[in-house]
Design a protein around this motif. Structure first.
Motif: not given
Lengths: 464, 464
Positions: B311-315, B317-318
């Protein structure tokens, strides 16, 4: 929805893929269930352990061998095997299942999607509630259920329930809530949502009497229309952090939970129309949920700032103005009363500056808060604490709050959690007084309370 | 500017208004000087203590009685008396003075302004550098000087120097830097700026070889043109948090340091033109200063994200996409090398997901970081740590960083500073590897590094 009751309040749980290897998830979950206070019946399922015990739980080769009714199966086996396990669970009448296994559409595209459709078919035919796959499962604080390794149990049962497209963020949220003392009620990491979706849990939490505020971390809303309807009709606050604001984020979400994140413009419009409070960072998701779960909510946007350090109160006032909150003049009566208790050089406008004399006399917190709270021009109080004596100040504020019928939000200016500050944070959290690190986060919290009050008014009008 | 050398590097200090009462500031400052490592000569000044000792320091009735050259006088007496003390200091040839006393224009308008003009006149006529009034003075880490009560000495000498229109924020900044291990060099709380202004200190820090990054908290820039010229010519990064974004903030600033905060539109334009990095919160002021003080800076905007939680990596990247940073595809060679060290189900696109196997094998951090850093498509690395084993991970990353010639920025997903996390933060801070709580703050930090590189290029061109 009956399945969800069994999911969050099961009398019996089977852990499929339970292991003696303490490094394995199937071991950690049995350990969590035993260690964190779950009082129902737990069974371990693993052909190699049949007839033995694992951490005190009876072990069986297959789900169908367990001589008990099963409310919940937690499945931690390979992706392909998990489907076979679900079939057995359905045949056995298990009411709900959490599939932790990864290796579905997030990694294997069409082949993974085919397996997810099969999971969905099993769920629909059997009526079993199925969470996942590729998730980390659930938290049910009142039951002592945490399907996470290395997590601490909540110190109390709160009223915030959360739905997240991320297991690690679910664990992080539990950890934050525990330290801050403003606890969670339930949480679910929904993963790839083969069967039960974010909307399903949202509907359940909206009707759940134990849940007062719903927090969402969203990579994809799979049925936007239903999401919108649910939020529009919601009788409680919904706070959401959504990724997909950029192409890089949308790509990362796809690789994470096979999510199609959609356009952020559409999302912003949905939030405005449906009355969803947007968080801009992960920490803010908790910050705002805490504010909205507080028992006192403001009736207007006028903030009375009470401080001892000067600089932070300037930042707070500045940000109030920026976010549409008023920092009103106090009434003549209030000013006169403040003059009586504060030194002559203290500023008694708004912000009210208690100056360093608050250091020598902590009872000032109580006196000044009472005076400012009784001013008819003030809807909410923002209190900025000294850089020291945190727990003593927390107690003084908590004491003052008992006699005050307006929301109080507290700002800490120490950004590190020394023991005394950790204690202070917990004292206020457990009394359900929202408190934050730095003035900006606190003002944002008050602004979300005011926004929610407006949303709630509008929704009440629409329901008429 | 000669006075500033004496201010930050004095061989002798007189504390005027020194007191035996431990609740008084005049006591706390003598205590701080003695306890926090200052090795110069300290004299206490107070008519009641003449001929006695205070905390081991000789006490005198007046500054003029002290039989020694004085580099610095710290003045903690009433507002009116402070002017008389400054006159004595000037007559005695004291090179610099800090006036802590409040009760000037911030409280008494014109009458206060008249007293401030008198301070200015004394400073100009004598050539003495005068800080304040209505301030909390200075920090000079290499000298062990902290004119603050109840503050801890920095654990090391850093390269960030700060100028703030707030004493409590100065103390808060010292406290943050201490815990994070990425230390300060100097700091000054300038108060009402009767004589020495923010611009004067800015000019001094720009030429100070010990200062690499300058952090500013600003309520009012008193000479905008000079500020602009100084920033434009700056050969080092300047990070600023400015209040006055709203009318409420401007009013509060006026009551705090008698500041006229000015228009935020003008300010934004100044920052763009003069190459000043803007912080949006107080914590961010430190966050970004830390990033810009790091020895490694990126040569472009392409970020390689290495994670274990999804999850944190998606945030991350976003937010990269949102702030104009690229999350590029990795080269075929990088992907092949990653495949060799990571499990088959791990995502080896960017973000690179080490999955839970990083839990079992922490050496993966080192291997994966080296592989991603050697990719020509990557300018900076963002590493998201597990929710546990923080200090072990910090050591693994610090070890990897020794062989990597690109900046590494680390994200913690635990938001509370348990002992192990505090240790981890300090390990990285002292190795000057920027590290943050939550992905959003880390991405913001990288984006400020990229922005600073562009500013620096532009300034170099203009200088030619």
């Amino acid at each position: 929805m009956r399945g969800f009751k069994s999911l969050f309040h099961p009398s019996s749980i089977a852990v499929v893929g339970a292991s003696t290897n303490s490094a394995k998830l199937g071991h950690a979950i049995v350990r969590s269930l035993c260690a964190l206070g779950y009082r129902g019946r737990v069974y371990a399922v693993n052909p190699k352990l049949a007839g033995q015990k694992l951490l005190g739980c009876e072990a069986y080769a297959k789900v169908s061998d367990i001589p008990d009714e099963l409310d919940l199966a937690i499945v931690s086996v390979g992706a392909a095997s998990s489907i076979q396990v679900l079939r057995e669970c359905a045949a056995r009448g298990v009411k709900s299942a959490v599939v932790l296994s990864a290796g579905f559409s997030e990694s294997f595209g069409d082949e993974g999607r085919r397996m997810e459709l099969e999971i969905r078919r099993i769920a629909e035919e059997s009526g079993m509630a199925v969470v996942g796959p590729n998730c980390q499962g659930i938290v049910s604080v009142s039951e002592g259920i945490y399907t996470f390794p290395e997590i601490e149990a909540c110190g109390g049962v709160g009223e915030i329930s959360a739905i997240l497209h991320s297991g690690s963020l679910t664990a992080a949220l539990v950890s934050i809530a525990n330290k801050r003392g403003f606890y969670l009620n339930k949480a679910v990491s929904t993963g790839n949502e083969a069967a039960s979706t974010l909307n399903d849990f949202l509907e359940y939490f909206l009707e759940d009497p134990e849940t007062k505020v719903i927090a969402l971390y969203i990579e994809q809303v799979r049925d936007g229309r239903r999401f919108m309807e649910l939020c529009k009709s919601a009788g409680k606050p919904i706070v959401a952090l959504k990724v997909g604001r950029s192409e890089a984020g949308r790509l990362a979400a796809k690789s994470h939970t096979a999510a199609l994140a959609g356009s952020i413009e559409v999302w912003n419009a949905v939030c405005r129309q449906a009355g969803v409070i947007q968080a801009s960072t992960f920490e803010e998701l908790y910050d705002l949920s805490m504010a909205l779960a507080a028992p006192m909510q403001p009736r207007g946007n006028r903030v009375g700032i009470v401080t001892s350090p000067g600089g932070p109160s300037v930042i707070a006032a500045d940000m109030c103005g920026e976010l549409g909150l008023a920092v009103p003049r106090l009434s003549r009566n209030t000013v006169e009363e403040l003059r009586r208790v504060l030194p002559s050089y203290a500023a008694v406008a708004n912000p009210v500056d208690m100056t360093a004399s608050a250091l020598e006399d902590l009872s000032l917190y109580r006196q000044v808060l009472s005076i400012v709270a009784s001013d008819g021009n003030v809807d909410a109080l923002l209190v900025i604490a000294l850089l020291m004596n945190h727990s003593t100040i927390a107690r003084a504020i908590a004491e003052a709050a008992r006699e005050i019928d307006k929301p109080i939000v507290v700002v800490w200016m120490s950004f590190f959690r020394e023991d005394d500050l950790l204690e202070a944070v917990k004292i206020l959290g457990e009394r359900r007084i929202p408190n934050y690190f730095g003035p900006e986060r606190a003002v944002k919290a008050i602004s979300s309370m005011v926004q929610q009050a407006r949303y709630a008014d509008r929704k009440r009008m629409l329901r008429r």
